[in-house]
Write a protein that holds these residues in place. Structure first.
Motif, mmCIF file in Angstrom:
data_model
loop_
_atom_site.group_PDB
_atom_site.id
_atom_site.type_symbol
_atom_site.label_atom_id
_atom_site.label_comp_id
_atom_site.label_asym_id
_atom_site.label_seq_id
_atom_site.Cartn_x
_atom_site.Cartn_y
_atom_site.Cartn_z
ATOM 1 N N LEU A 129 -5.286 -5.085 8.912
ATOM 2 C CA LEU A 129 -6.247 -4.002 9.136
ATOM 3 C C LEU A 129 -5.542 -2.696 9.509
ATOM 4 O O LEU A 129 -5.923 -1.619 9.028
ATOM 5 C CB LEU A 129 -7.250 -4.405 10.212
ATOM 6 N N ASP A 130 -4.510 -2.775 10.327
ATOM 7 C CA ASP A 130 -3.765 -1.576 10.725
ATOM 8 C C ASP A 130 -3.022 -0.956 9.545
ATOM 9 O O ASP A 130 -2.965 0.276 9.415
ATOM 10 C CB ASP A 130 -2.775 -1.897 11.850
ATOM 11 N N ALA A 131 -2.443 -1.795 8.689
ATOM 12 C CA ALA A 131 -1.751 -1.270 7.501
ATOM 13 C C ALA A 131 -2.733 -0.542 6.596
ATOM 14 O O ALA A 131 -2.431 0.529 6.070
ATOM 15 C CB ALA A 131 -1.061 -2.408 6.745
ATOM 16 N N ALA A 132 -3.910 -1.107 6.441
ATOM 17 C CA ALA A 132 -4.930 -0.453 5.614
ATOM 18 C C ALA A 132 -5.334 0.888 6.231
ATOM 19 O O ALA A 132 -5.418 1.905 5.535
ATOM 20 C CB ALA A 132 -6.144 -1.356 5.458
ATOM 21 N N LYS A 133 -5.548 0.880 7.527
ATOM 22 C CA LYS A 133 -5.945 2.116 8.210
ATOM 23 C C LYS A 133 -4.858 3.186 8.080
ATOM 24 O O LYS A 133 -5.152 4.359 7.844
ATOM 25 C CB LYS A 133 -6.234 1.833 9.682
ATOM 26 N N ALA A 134 -3.613 2.777 8.227
ATOM 27 C CA ALA A 134 -2.501 3.732 8.138
ATOM 28 C C ALA A 134 -2.419 4.397 6.766
ATOM 29 O O ALA A 134 -1.895 5.503 6.646
ATOM 30 C CB ALA A 134 -1.183 3.021 8.458
ATOM 31 N N HIS A 135 -2.936 3.726 5.752
ATOM 32 C CA HIS A 135 -2.906 4.266 4.390
ATOM 33 C C HIS A 135 -4.284 4.719 3.915
ATOM 34 O O HIS A 135 -4.489 4.938 2.726
ATOM 35 C CB HIS A 135 -2.312 3.225 3.435
ATOM 36 N N ASP A 136 -5.216 4.807 4.867
ATOM 37 C CA ASP A 136 -6.577 5.244 4.564
ATOM 38 C C ASP A 136 -7.207 4.387 3.450
ATOM 39 O O ASP A 136 -7.797 4.893 2.508
ATOM 40 C CB ASP A 136 -6.603 6.722 4.184
ATOM 41 N N VAL A 137 -7.032 3.077 3.596
ATOM 42 C CA VAL A 137 -7.540 2.115 2.626
ATOM 43 C C VAL A 137 -8.684 1.339 3.259
ATOM 44 O O VAL A 137 -8.566 0.840 4.383
ATOM 45 C CB VAL A 137 -6.412 1.144 2.171
ATOM 46 N N ARG A 138 -9.770 1.238 2.544
ATOM 47 C CA ARG A 138 -10.938 0.470 2.986
ATOM 48 C C ARG A 138 -10.644 -1.019 2.833
ATOM 49 O O ARG A 138 -9.990 -1.439 1.874
ATOM 50 C CB ARG A 138 -12.138 0.862 2.114
ATOM 51 N N VAL A 139 -11.154 -1.832 3.760
ATOM 52 C CA VAL A 139 -10.980 -3.284 3.700
ATOM 53 C C VAL A 139 -12.341 -3.947 3.559
ATOM 54 O O VAL A 139 -13.278 -3.632 4.296
ATOM 55 C CB VAL A 139 -10.278 -3.832 4.966
ATOM 56 N N ILE A 140 -12.436 -4.854 2.603
ATOM 57 C CA ILE A 140 -13.582 -5.753 2.477
ATOM 58 C C ILE A 140 -13.015 -7.152 2.714
ATOM 59 O O ILE A 140 -12.199 -7.631 1.934
ATOM 60 C CB ILE A 140 -14.246 -5.661 1.090
ATOM 61 N N TRP A 141 -13.415 -7.750 3.811
ATOM 62 C CA TRP A 141 -12.877 -9.060 4.200
ATOM 63 C C TRP A 141 -13.938 -10.111 3.918
ATOM 64 O O TRP A 141 -15.058 -10.014 4.389
ATOM 65 C CB TRP A 141 -12.522 -9.060 5.680
ATOM 66 N N ILE A 142 -13.561 -11.116 3.155
ATOM 67 C CA ILE A 142 -14.477 -12.195 2.795
ATOM 68 C C ILE A 142 -14.212 -13.378 3.712
ATOM 69 O O ILE A 142 -13.090 -13.899 3.773
ATOM 70 C CB ILE A 142 -14.286 -12.605 1.322
ATOM 71 N N MET A 164 0.821 -1.186 0.000
ATOM 72 C CA MET A 164 0.000 0.000 0.000
ATOM 73 C C MET A 164 0.868 1.254 0.000
ATOM 74 O O MET A 164 0.487 2.248 -0.592
ATOM 75 C CB MET A 164 -0.962 -0.022 1.180
ATOM 76 N N ALA A 165 2.010 1.158 0.655
ATOM 77 C CA ALA A 165 2.908 2.313 0.669
ATOM 78 C C ALA A 165 3.464 2.588 -0.725
ATOM 79 O O ALA A 165 3.660 3.736 -1.096
ATOM 80 C CB ALA A 165 4.049 2.074 1.652
ATOM 81 N N ASP A 166 3.680 1.525 -1.496
ATOM 82 C CA ASP A 166 4.222 1.678 -2.843
ATOM 83 C C ASP A 166 3.171 2.074 -3.866
ATOM 84 O O ASP A 166 3.512 2.502 -4.961
ATOM 85 C CB ASP A 166 4.877 0.374 -3.305
ATOM 86 N N LYS A 167 1.903 1.910 -3.539
ATOM 87 C CA LYS A 167 0.806 2.198 -4.464
ATOM 88 C C LYS A 167 -0.198 3.119 -3.782
ATOM 89 O O LYS A 167 -1.255 2.674 -3.322
ATOM 90 C CB LYS A 167 0.108 0.904 -4.896
ATOM 91 N N PRO A 168 0.095 4.391 -3.676
ATOM 92 C CA PRO A 168 -0.775 5.306 -2.925
ATOM 93 C C PRO A 168 -2.177 5.472 -3.518
ATOM 94 O O PRO A 168 -3.053 5.981 -2.839
ATOM 95 C CB PRO A 168 0.002 6.622 -2.949
ATOM 96 N N GLY A 169 -2.408 5.015 -4.728
ATOM 97 C CA GLY A 169 -3.737 5.126 -5.336
ATOM 98 C C GLY A 169 -4.709 4.046 -4.889
ATOM 99 O O GLY A 169 -5.898 4.097 -5.222
ATOM 100 N N ILE A 170 -4.230 3.071 -4.142
ATOM 101 C CA ILE A 170 -5.107 1.995 -3.680
ATOM 102 C C ILE A 170 -6.095 2.573 -2.671
ATOM 103 O O ILE A 170 -5.703 3.233 -1.712
ATOM 104 C CB ILE A 170 -4.308 0.849 -3.041
ATOM 105 N N THR A 171 -7.378 2.329 -2.906
ATOM 106 C CA THR A 171 -8.403 2.827 -1.993
ATOM 107 C C THR A 171 -9.117 1.704 -1.247
ATOM 108 O O THR A 171 -9.702 1.939 -0.201
ATOM 109 C CB THR A 171 -9.457 3.664 -2.740
#
Length: 157
Positions: A51-64, A1-8
């Motif tokens: 989940l913390d990595a996603a939060k740190a990068h303001d990325v939404r998580v959909i967990w299946i 996520m750090a390498d791809k800042p466009g990931i939402t």
């Protein structure tokens, strides 16, 4: 996520290969017994790290969540994991999709098929673990509906 800042958004689907003893993240060369308190603590930590990595990068998580399988022992382990995933994801305020609910599994009871739009559709492959293309489509539709509820994704037959 750090390498791809466009990931939402990140979609996560883990678990069917996980209900076993595992190496400890804290003690090199040490294995933790599946379902032990130490195993659960370590595994929950792994879930939280995602989940913390996603939060740190303001990325939404959909967990299946992983569904029941034909093999009862594996299925029992997956149910345990499903409960861990769901509690951690919901506690983090992210989105959790239960495949058991999508596939109309009651009490985590496996079935290869379900009725949809008046037709019986096959969701699972012969091995009782993997999905058919139709089963994959049912999951993908749920993800798309979560991403874009305005699209009104029509269900496939």
């Amino acid at each position: 996520m750090a390498d791809k800042p466009g990931i939402t958004t990140v979609v996560v689907f883990l678990g069917p290969n996980d209900p076993w003893d595992m190496p400890s993240t804290a003690r090199h060369g040490h294995y933790l017994k599946f379902r032990s308190p130490a195993w659960e603590e370590d595994y929950r930590g792994r879930i939280r790290s995602i989940l913390d990595a996603a939060k740190a990068h303001d990325v939404r998580v959909i967990w299946i969540g992983p569904p029941a399988t034909k093999r009862e022992r594996l299925s029992a382990g997956i149910l345990y994991l499903d409960q861990l995933f769901q509690s951690e994801v919901e506690q983090a305020g992210q989105t959790y999709i239960s495949v058991d609910k999508l596939f109309h599994y009651h009490d985590h009871t496996y079935s290869e098929t379900m009725e949809r739009n008046g037709h019986e559709i096959r969701l699972r492959s012969a091995d009782g673990t993997h999905f058919t293309p139709t089963g994959q489509r049912v999951i993908a539709e749920a993800v798309m509906k979560t991403l874009r509820p305005d699209l009104g994704v029509p269900p496939s037959p």
